[in-house]
Design a protein around this motif. Sequence first.
Motif, PDB file in Angstrom:
ATOM      1  N   UNK A  51       0.598  -1.213  -0.029  1.00 12.82           N
ATOM      2  CA  UNK A  51       0.134  -0.130  -0.143  1.00 12.82           C
ATOM      3  C   UNK A  51       1.047   0.642   0.132  1.00 12.82           C
ATOM      4  N   UNK A  52       1.356   1.172   0.869  1.00 10.73           N
ATOM      5  CA  UNK A  52       2.537   2.940   0.492  1.00 10.73           C
ATOM      6  C   UNK A  52       3.095   2.833  -0.977  1.00 10.73           C
ATOM      7  N   UNK A  53       3.696   1.596  -1.462  1.00 12.02           N
ATOM      8  CA  UNK A  53       4.777   2.007  -2.472  1.00 12.02           C
ATOM      9  C   UNK A  53       3.863   2.051  -3.691  1.00 12.02           C
ATOM     10  N   UNK A  54       2.358   2.015  -3.446  1.00  8.78           N
ATOM     11  CA  UNK A  54       1.407   2.225  -4.270  1.00  8.78           C
ATOM     12  C   UNK A  54       1.162   3.639  -4.101  1.00  8.78           C
ATOM     13  N   UNK A  55       1.095   4.249  -2.919  1.00 10.15           N
ATOM     14  CA  UNK A  55       1.172   5.808  -2.471  1.00 10.15           C
ATOM     15  C   UNK A  55       2.013   6.598  -3.258  1.00 10.15           C
ATOM     16  N   UNK A  56       3.246   5.808  -3.349  1.00  3.91           N
ATOM     17  CA  UNK A  56       4.453   6.822  -3.423  1.00  3.91           C
ATOM     18  C   UNK A  56       4.364   6.664  -4.880  1.00  3.91           C
ATOM     19  N   UNK A  57       4.304   6.119  -5.480  1.00  2.00           N
ATOM     20  CA  UNK A  57       4.125   5.961  -7.050  1.00  2.00           C
ATOM     21  C   UNK A  57       3.541   6.603  -7.633  1.00  2.00           C
ATOM     22  N   UNK A  58       2.029   6.999  -7.453  1.00  4.37           N
ATOM     23  CA  UNK A  58       1.232   7.933  -7.783  1.00  4.37           C
ATOM     24  C   UNK A  58       1.776   9.265  -7.500  1.00  4.37           C
ATOM     25  N   UNK A  59       1.881   9.895  -6.204  1.00  5.47           N
ATOM     26  CA  UNK A  59       2.581  10.476  -5.383  1.00  5.47           C
ATOM     27  C   UNK A  59       3.683  11.629  -6.493  1.00  5.47           C
ATOM     28  N   UNK A  60       4.743  10.171  -7.127  1.00  3.87           N
ATOM     29  CA  UNK A  60       5.681  10.463  -7.714  1.00  3.87           C
ATOM     30  C   UNK A  60       5.527  10.629  -9.233  1.00  3.87           C
ATOM     31  N   UNK A  61       4.298  10.289  -9.879  1.00  2.09           N
ATOM     32  CA  UNK A  61       3.334  10.544 -11.385  1.00  2.09           C
ATOM     33  C   UNK A  61       3.397  12.493 -11.789  1.00  2.09           C
ATOM     34  N   UNK A  62       3.954  12.356 -12.387  1.00  7.94           N
ATOM     35  CA  UNK A  62       3.748  14.320 -12.821  1.00  7.94           C
ATOM     36  C   UNK A  62       2.611  14.304 -13.630  1.00  7.94           C
ATOM     37  N   UNK A  63       1.855  14.263 -13.154  1.00 11.09           N
ATOM     38  CA  UNK A  63       0.651  14.322 -13.800  1.00 11.09           C
ATOM     39  C   UNK A  63      -0.079  15.922 -14.398  1.00 11.09           C
ATOM     40  N   UNK A  64      -0.552  15.515 -15.630  1.00 13.15           N
ATOM     41  CA  UNK A  64      -0.933  17.003 -16.478  1.00 13.15           C
ATOM     42  C   UNK A  64      -2.081  17.013 -16.112  1.00 13.15           C
ATOM     43  N   UNK A  65      -2.594  18.570 -15.638  1.00 19.59           N
ATOM     44  CA  UNK A  65      -3.669  18.778 -15.859  1.00 19.59           C
ATOM     45  C   UNK A  65      -4.671  18.361 -14.846  1.00 19.59           C
TER      46      UNK A  65
END
Length: 520
Positions: free
Chosen positions: A506-520
């Motif tokens: 769960x922590x790694x999933x959270x880390x991945x999401x917050x590390x992505x540079x989303x556009x918009x």
Amino acid sequence: MDRIKNLVVGSGPASIATVKALQDIGQEVEVVDVSYDLEDDIKYQVNILSKKNIDAWTQEDKDKLFPAPVASRKGLERRYLFGSDFPYRVPKPLSITTKNCNTEFSHGFGGLGNVWGAAIMPYSESQLANWPISLNELTPSYKNVLRYMPISAEIDNLNNEYPLFPNNFTAIKRNAPTDFLLKKMKAIESNLQRNGIEFGRARLAVDASKGEHGCRYCGHCFDGCPYQSIFNPKYLFEKLQKDKLTIHKGLLVLEIHETSQGVDVIAVDITNSKIKKITAQKVFLATGQFATTTILARSLNLLNTPIKIKNSQYFFFPLFLYKGYRYEIEFTLAEIFLEVDNPNISPEQIHLQLYGRSQIIEEQLTSLLPPLFPKQVALDRLYVIQGFMSSEDSDSLELTLTDKQADSSSIEIRGIENTRAREIAQRTQSLIRRSLIRLGMVPPFFLTVLPPGKSFHLGGSFPMGGKHEIFRSDLLGRPAHFKNVHIVDSANFPNIAGSTITFTIMANADRIVRSIGFRG
């Protein structure tokens, strides 16, 4: 259907962590999953029971929702939720053959979060040594997960290597033998530490407060908690649905393909076998090790190609106290954790969980005792230790996609023996015997090492930072050749530590999401 911005595949622990992180940073998200669920009549009975105090439960109530477990000297055959097998049901479009292993998929709503043991420990810095990220990089995400997942814990020596991240927490009350053992262990603490053993109270995803969902000590933790005291992704998803989260249920995802328009997700409707295509800007694979690997094998056209899966070996043995305790069964999850870091046993750490009495353990004990041995005398003195080894010391598995049709998949999962696993389990039991005998606690020589897969602690088919041309992913969980597909379950783990696994998934999933540079 319009193109979805972010689509999460699956509804287990990895999925809920991904969805919560996406929502937290303001991203739109939808979920697709098979989502088998409790039967309506069982839901109705659970709802009635949840409104009663446990002293108002009738035997008829208990018989309906808590059938006797099926356990033997080989362990528990299966854990059910309120007597239902829905977490383990396999859709018809998926055919699974197994050899030399004991594996389970979950296509239930909430995944294996419906039947887990709720044990939560972060990976230590040394357990992350082969990862391309550090404990410091994971720490903020461990904290994020604990914003919505409860924790029962005590401050003790485990905190030195396995930090407790929240500032405020409560602990499940100690029963008499647990209190006795912890105090006795404290008295010989220096000796245990010289043997590479650290100990402390079990850390569990359980609400130990006196609030609405606080534990009522009914003693049916392994059967299903009517009060929702044990964290289950299903319950949190149900709340999010009320807040308008869209979950596309009844769909088994077969494969994914990136195009100039986004990511096409190809699924089959399990009710009518019709193929459905969903297009999303980004896709997050959170279906669990086996299902995620199957989806990627199809997507990459890896027919008849064995894919290695790492496994944490699971073993157990009983312990008997010289001093007997007669007490009511009020709580059946793990009571004490022991962490073994002893190079004479293994260069890798080993995680042990100590359990007191439960209906499951009583069934196991019955199968072990001689016919005329007084059962109650044994039960008053019984504990069971469950152990988990690192994947480096454990048997492994191979998953092979043996057939793919437009609307179905066939896979074979095979266990691969590592002779070190049995040796290390025996050494661990011997160490515990030598270390705890001074407490009046003796492990018999009985030891069971379960087949690969039985621990449910699996992963590593597409490891982050891997060197293989195909079987690897980057720090954002993106498999080779994909830009907008992210593995957020344990399929991206570089190794499986001798520890608990769900908290780190769960922590790694959270880390991945917050590390992505989303556009918009």
